[in-house]
Design a protein around this motif. Structure first.
Motif, PDB file in Angstrom:
ATOM      1  N   ILE A   1       0.845  -1.202   0.000  1.00  0.00           N
ATOM      2  CA  ILE A   1       0.000   0.000   0.000  1.00  0.00           C
ATOM      3  C   ILE A   1       0.880   1.252   0.000  1.00  0.00           C
ATOM      4  O   ILE A   1       0.590   2.236  -0.693  1.00  0.00           O
ATOM      5  N   GLY A   2       1.980   1.195   0.757  1.00  0.00           N
ATOM      6  CA  GLY A   2       2.916   2.313   0.748  1.00  0.00           C
ATOM      7  C   GLY A   2       3.553   2.514  -0.621  1.00  0.00           C
ATOM      8  O   GLY A   2       3.764   3.646  -1.066  1.00  0.00           O
ATOM      9  N   ILE A   3       3.863   1.396  -1.312  1.00  0.00           N
ATOM     10  CA  ILE A   3       4.427   1.496  -2.669  1.00  0.00           C
ATOM     11  C   ILE A   3       3.435   2.171  -3.612  1.00  0.00           C
ATOM     12  O   ILE A   3       3.800   3.045  -4.406  1.00  0.00           O
ATOM     13  N   ALA A   4       2.155   1.776  -3.529  1.00  0.00           N
ATOM     14  CA  ALA A   4       1.136   2.381  -4.378  1.00  0.00           C
ATOM     15  C   ALA A   4       1.009   3.875  -4.098  1.00  0.00           C
ATOM     16  O   ALA A   4       0.882   4.690  -5.025  1.00  0.00           O
ATOM     17  N   ALA A   5       1.030   4.253  -2.809  1.00  0.00           N
ATOM     18  CA  ALA A   5       0.951   5.673  -2.456  1.00  0.00           C
ATOM     19  C   ALA A   5       2.164   6.430  -2.986  1.00  0.00           C
ATOM     20  O   ALA A   5       2.044   7.560  -3.481  1.00  0.00           O
ATOM     21  N   GLY A   6       3.339   5.799  -2.909  1.00  0.00           N
ATOM     22  CA  GLY A   6       4.536   6.445  -3.438  1.00  0.00           C
ATOM     23  C   GLY A   6       4.478   6.631  -4.940  1.00  0.00           C
ATOM     24  O   GLY A   6       4.867   7.676  -5.469  1.00  0.00           O
ATOM     25  N   LEU A   7       3.974   5.618  -5.644  1.00  0.00           N
ATOM     26  CA  LEU A   7       3.844   5.733  -7.099  1.00  0.00           C
ATOM     27  C   LEU A   7       2.821   6.798  -7.472  1.00  0.00           C
ATOM     28  O   LEU A   7       2.977   7.505  -8.470  1.00  0.00           O
ATOM     29  N   GLN A   8       1.762   6.920  -6.683  1.00  0.00           N
ATOM     30  CA  GLN A   8       0.752   7.937  -6.945  1.00  0.00           C
ATOM     31  C   GLN A   8       1.371   9.326  -6.872  1.00  0.00           C
ATOM     32  O   GLN A   8       1.011  10.219  -7.644  1.00  0.00           O
ATOM     33  N   ALA A   9       2.315   9.511  -5.959  1.00  0.00           N
ATOM     34  CA  ALA A   9       2.995  10.796  -5.846  1.00  0.00           C
ATOM     35  C   ALA A   9       4.114  10.936  -6.875  1.00  0.00           C
ATOM     36  O   ALA A   9       4.426  12.042  -7.321  1.00  0.00           O
TER      37      ALA A   9
ATOM     38  N   GLY B   1      -6.953  11.967  -6.300  1.00  0.00           N
ATOM     39  CA  GLY B   1      -8.004  11.181  -5.664  1.00  0.00           C
ATOM     40  C   GLY B   1      -7.417  10.329  -4.563  1.00  0.00           C
ATOM     41  O   GLY B   1      -6.203  10.126  -4.487  1.00  0.00           O
ATOM     42  N   PRO B   2      -8.252   9.821  -3.692  1.00  0.00           N
ATOM     43  CA  PRO B   2      -7.757   8.993  -2.589  1.00  0.00           C
ATOM     44  C   PRO B   2      -7.269   7.642  -3.078  1.00  0.00           C
ATOM     45  O   PRO B   2      -7.646   7.174  -4.151  1.00  0.00           O
ATOM     46  N   LEU B   3      -6.416   7.030  -2.275  1.00  0.00           N
ATOM     47  CA  LEU B   3      -5.950   5.679  -2.563  1.00  0.00           C
ATOM     48  C   LEU B   3      -7.125   4.714  -2.403  1.00  0.00           C
ATOM     49  O   LEU B   3      -7.838   4.750  -1.400  1.00  0.00           O
ATOM     50  N   VAL B   4      -7.348   3.895  -3.419  1.00  0.00           N
ATOM     51  CA  VAL B   4      -8.477   2.962  -3.400  1.00  0.00           C
ATOM     52  C   VAL B   4      -7.945   1.550  -3.155  1.00  0.00           C
ATOM     53  O   VAL B   4      -7.101   1.060  -3.900  1.00  0.00           O
ATOM     54  N   ILE B   5      -8.439   0.924  -2.091  1.00  0.00           N
ATOM     55  CA  ILE B   5      -7.989  -0.425  -1.737  1.00  0.00           C
ATOM     56  C   ILE B   5      -9.212  -1.335  -1.742  1.00  0.00           C
ATOM     57  O   ILE B   5     -10.029  -1.306  -0.820  1.00  0.00           O
ATOM     58  N   GLY B   6      -9.351  -2.120  -2.793  1.00  0.00           N
ATOM     59  CA  GLY B   6     -10.488  -3.029  -2.903  1.00  0.00           C
ATOM     60  C   GLY B   6     -10.296  -4.282  -2.078  1.00  0.00           C
ATOM     61  O   GLY B   6      -9.190  -4.600  -1.607  1.00  0.00           O
ATOM     62  N   GLY B   7     -11.391  -5.016  -1.905  1.00  0.00           N
ATOM     63  CA  GLY B   7     -11.335  -6.251  -1.124  1.00  0.00           C
ATOM     64  C   GLY B   7     -10.383  -7.267  -1.725  1.00  0.00           C
ATOM     65  O   GLY B   7      -9.621  -7.927  -1.008  1.00  0.00           O
ATOM     66  N   VAL B   8     -10.413  -7.413  -3.059  1.00  0.00           N
ATOM     67  CA  VAL B   8      -9.522  -8.371  -3.723  1.00  0.00           C
ATOM     68  C   VAL B   8      -8.065  -7.970  -3.517  1.00  0.00           C
ATOM     69  O   VAL B   8      -7.194  -8.822  -3.290  1.00  0.00           O
ATOM     70  N   SER B   9      -7.794  -6.670  -3.586  1.00  0.00           N
ATOM     71  CA  SER B   9      -6.426  -6.181  -3.414  1.00  0.00           C
ATOM     72  C   SER B   9      -5.921  -6.398  -1.996  1.00  0.00           C
ATOM     73  O   SER B   9      -4.704  -6.406  -1.767  1.00  0.00           O
TER      74      SER B   9
END
Length: 859
Positions: free
Chosen positions: A347-355, A367-375
């Motif tokens: 999740i931290g990696i995804a947030a870093g890539l978003q930035a 937009g906010p970080l989206v974390i689905g159930g499957v993810s």
């Protein structure tokens, strides 16, 4: 003891073992963590991107309730979005206005238009479209919103999106060049946003007056790509669409605004997201596969080292099931803990890539970080199952430990390689090689068959690893023994102690190196193919082109070729444009040019027939297509165009070579009634006799600068630029594969650490008889290097073979030149061996710090 009590005892035993020997599982924990983090980061990033794009498109097109457009679209293998014919604006608007429930309707004129920045470099064009169109007056229908300035009112006034303005260092009041493809000097009067963002992904947009858009982007005035419609209050999108369909003429359709937004999302971001996330998931799978070998190796060694401990448990009354459950419980705890931490890291990696994405040129929608159930659940489940599955075989072996094993000395593990394993490996290898070679055969190449053979060959490498390890380490360790004397000989002997362990440790690195080598060989072969294609087909002295790939770029002005031919330094300047049509029902790209001049600038091979008099109803086709359809000069072929017209063309020539020319060639005269925006994709220029390359290129460049400053390149430069995207792809691949190599190195380090623990007494004895700390460190490091060298060389051989098979299997898709790049592969080999040295550094230091007396006393 009851079943529940037995289970609790197993868990307590496992937890006690983990607390006591937690360092043994550090490598396993790290391998699972990294693999799960990469998988979780990929899934979360995909969810976030989809949600962000969906929100952006939905918000920007919320005012459009219906889109009216042509129902005739032609797609080709290179253009899944397809090409639609434009609409007659006045007739379509009259039909739309008759429909009940229509509040407003406005034409949308769109085409290719590429801005040139203040530095003279084109903006965008590297994949996403560069779009120009009319600035729509109805604010609800217009997907763009003015952020600064005003709307265009007069000729050559434009609004551009904020992302393009920032990239090109353009501001309101500046004068810029817009390639349509004819260069048009425009004045920027406004800056716009798309759904609150700087642009629609990396798509650039230039908004013009409707008159300018029709003049420069449509084949003639009074035409538009579509008509956007807004419904009256109380009328749903579905009701409006049904109302419109009742009034629209044949060949015109209406879809809801929601359907249009979903199509745009699929076309502009869906394909990118699918490709991007699929690529990341593939490398996540490779990382987890490498982790499997590291985890299995760790548990195999731990179980072997605890043979006496497990035997004592059996002697004290523990059942096979309890010992099995105890080992699996250890794996489950490690897997769950590492997966949970890996999920957080992902999740931290995804947030870093978003930035990070905006910083590297990709405007990640806010937009906010989206974390689905499957993810959330999939990475946890995969990490847990990978760890548990990798430990299953060692756990079964632990459960089979006989109680009497506690009464005798035991080796760490069985070093014999069974005959069944050898036979199985040979059969798998022979079958895999046969399948790969057959799939890569020249008769009928098959990628699926080649892929099946590749999997079998990989499995054979894994199965035969222990058999090959002994011979390989003897061969590789010989020079080390001669170079380092007794220290080198001991390192070689230690690596030879357990071929199974050495092979399992090296296999993880082998897979990473094999995939790196595979992509390196494939990319090098692709670049060589492009070089040979240009050398074989391009007969011009220079090529004029616009940089870019995908849907980006605006092409070249069709007036540039005639302007260049007026230069005294130029003999021939021939432009090659593109069109589309259905040929016998299948969408195909057409090359639009002057066929009579084509042999002057392109090598067409043997030409059967004449290219001089194609006129309005003649066509030239490649030998390949002529054979497919049974054509020869004098045959007829039916072409259907986007405007609904069908026309029978006479095949007047069949030519041999088509790599740069394309399979179908028609004249400008034949294409003109059906064309949309007129542009050339390439200009091939030959110089007059006696003109030097430098003088000719300078003259061409000076004239081309007046037409939007396209690139003027020699034949070699053109070939290199055509292959430029391959290096960018390789950089991304290498960065992703570094993760798999890192996991493999953790596995080597962990295996060495466990092996040194097993040899504690031996190391103490070596130190007691005079071995220095430096010699001990050197011995451990060289053992690590030998294991890494074995894995690296095996990976190079496997990757080279699979690269050859993949190149040959894709021969029918234009990749024909197999090339082994010696420099790149040498670098891969050196990096692999050096990585082994790094992996052995920490275990070597720990070994050198052992207290001699305690080591001698250890059991």
């Amino acid at each position: 003891m009851s079943a529940n009590g037995s289970a609790r005892a197993s868990v307590r035993l496992s937890l006690a073992s983990l607390r006591t020997h937690k360092r043994r599982f550090a490598g396993t924990f790290s391998a699972v963590l990294i693999g799960v983090a990469f998988l979780a980061g990929t899934l979360v990033m995909g969810d976030t991107l989809r949600a962000s794009f969906d929100s952006m498109f939905g918000g920007a097109t919320s005012g459009t309730d219906a889109v009216v457009r042509s129902d005739n679209v032609i797609t080709t293998s290179d253009d899944a979005m397809g090409t639609r014919r434009p609409l007659r604006t006045d007739a379509t608007l009259r039909a739309v206005e008759k429909a009940p429930g229509v509040a407003a309707a406005e034409p949308s004129v769109q085409g290719s238009g590429q801005l040139v920045g203040s530095d003279g470099e084109p903006i965008g064009g590297e994949g996403p479209p560069t779009v120009a169109g009319n600035w729509m007056q109805d604010k609800q229908l217009n997907p763009y919103e003015l952020a600064e300035g005003r709307a265009p009112r007069r000729h050559a006034e434009v609004v551009i999106n904020r992302g393009a303005a920032e990239t090109g260092d353009l501001k309101i009041g500046d004068t810029a060049t817009l390639r349509t493809p004819d260069p048009l000097k425009v004045r920027i009067v406004g800056i716009a946003t798309f759904g609150g963002e700087d642009g629609m992904a990396e798509t650039t947009f230039t908004g013009m007056t409707r008159a300018d858009a029709e003049k420069y982007l449509m084949p003639e005035r009074g035409m538009a790509a579509s008509v956007q419609v807004r419904a009256q209050d109380g009328t749903s999108q579905e009701e409006l669409t049904r109302s419109l369909e009742a009034t629209l003429p044949q060949g015109v359709e209406a879809i809801t605004g929601q359907e249009s937004a979903e199509e745009n999302l699929d076309n502009l971001s869906g394909q990118f997201l699918t490709l991007f996330t699929s690529l990341l998931l593939v490398f996540s799978g490779i990382a987890l596969l490498v982790a499997v070998f590291s985890i299995h190796n760790t548990f195999a060694i731990v179980v072997a080292q605890r043979t006496r401990e497990n035997a004592l448990l059996r002697a004290l009354g523990a059942s096979r099931r309890q010992v099995l459950a105890s080992t699996l419980a250890e794996a489950a705890v490690v897997g769950l803990a590492a997966s949970a931490v890996g999920l957080g890291v992902g999740i931290g990696i995804a947030a870093g890539l978003q930035a990070l994405f905006p910083a590297i040129g990709f405007p990640f929608p806010e937009g906010p970080l989206v974390i689905g159930g499957v993810s959330m659940l999939l990475p946890l489940g995969v990490g847990f199952l990978v760890c548990l599955g990798s430990a299953l075989a060692p756990a079964v072996r632990a459960g089979r430990t006989a109680p009497l094993a506690a009464l005798r000395e035991t080796s760490a593990e069985n070093v014999r390689v069974s005959r069944a394993r050898t036979v199985t490996g040979v059969v798998l290898g022979a079958g895999g090689i046969a399948a790969a070679v057959l799939g890569a055969g020249t008769g009928d190449p098959s990628v699926p068959l080649t892929a099946t053979g590749a999997v079998a060959v990989l499995a054979a490498f894994v199965v035969l690893g222990p058999v090959a390890a002994a011979s390989a380490v003897r061969a590789l360790g010989g020079p080390v023994a001669r170079l380092r004397g007794l220290t080198g000989a001991l390192a070689q002997r230690n690596a030879l102690r357990s071929p199974k362990r050495t092979a399992a440790t090296a296999t993880a690195l082998m897979i990473g190196v094999a995939v790196v080598s595979l992509f390196t060989v494939f990319a090098s072969s692709l670049k060589t193919t492009m070089d040979e294609t240009v050398a074989r087909n391009f007969a011009g002295d220079v090529a004029v082109s616009t940089p870019g790939f995908g849907a980006g770029g605006s092409g070249l002005s069709p007036r540039l070729g005639p302007a260049l031919e007026k230069l005294p330094e130029v003999d021939t300047a021939l432009g090659l444009g593109q069109g589309v049509a259905r040929v016998d029902g299948s969408g195909q790209e057409l090359t639009v040019t002057d066929p009579a001049k084509l042999p002057d600038v392109m090598n067409l091979g043997t030409v059967d027939g004449s290219l001089k008099d194609l006129g309005r109803n003649g066509i030239a086709v490649s030998e390949r297509k002529a054979e497919d359809h049974g054509w020869k000069p004098g045959s007829t072929a039916e072409l259907a165009f986007t405007d609904g017209q069908k026309q029978r063309f006479t095949v007047r020539a069949v030519f041999g070579t088509s790599e740069l020319t394309g399979d179908y060639v028609i004249t400008h005269e034949a294409w003109k009634p059906h064309r949309t925006q007129d542009a050339d994709s390439l200009l091939s220029v030959t110089f007059a006799d006696g003109v030097s390359p430098e003088k000719g290129k300078a003259a061409v460049a000076a004239t081309a600068e007046k037409y939007g400053n396209p690139d003027v390149q020699t034949r070699d430069e053109y070939a290199q630029s055509a292959a430029g995207g391959i290096d960018m792809m390789l950089t991304l691949v290498y960065a992703l594969l570094a993760l798999a190599v890192l996991i493999a190195l953790l596995g080597i380090a962990n295996t060495l650490t466990l092996a040194l623990h097993e040899r504690t007494r031996e190391l103490g004895l070596l130190r007691s008889v005079g071995q220095t700390r430096a010699q001990l460190r050197s011995m451990v490091r060289w053992e690590s290097v030998l294991v890494a060298a074995f894995g690296t060389l095996g990976g190079l051989g496997l990757g080279g073979f699979l690269g050859w098979a993949l190149v040959k299997a894709t021969d029918s898709r234009g990749i024909s030149a197999f090339t082994l790049p010696p420099l790149q592969l040498t670098v891969v080999a050196l990096v692999g061996v050096a990585a082994g040295l790094v992996a052995g550094w920490r275990p070597a230091r720990r070994a050198a710090r052992l207290d001699v007396l305690r080591a001698i006393a250890a059991e």
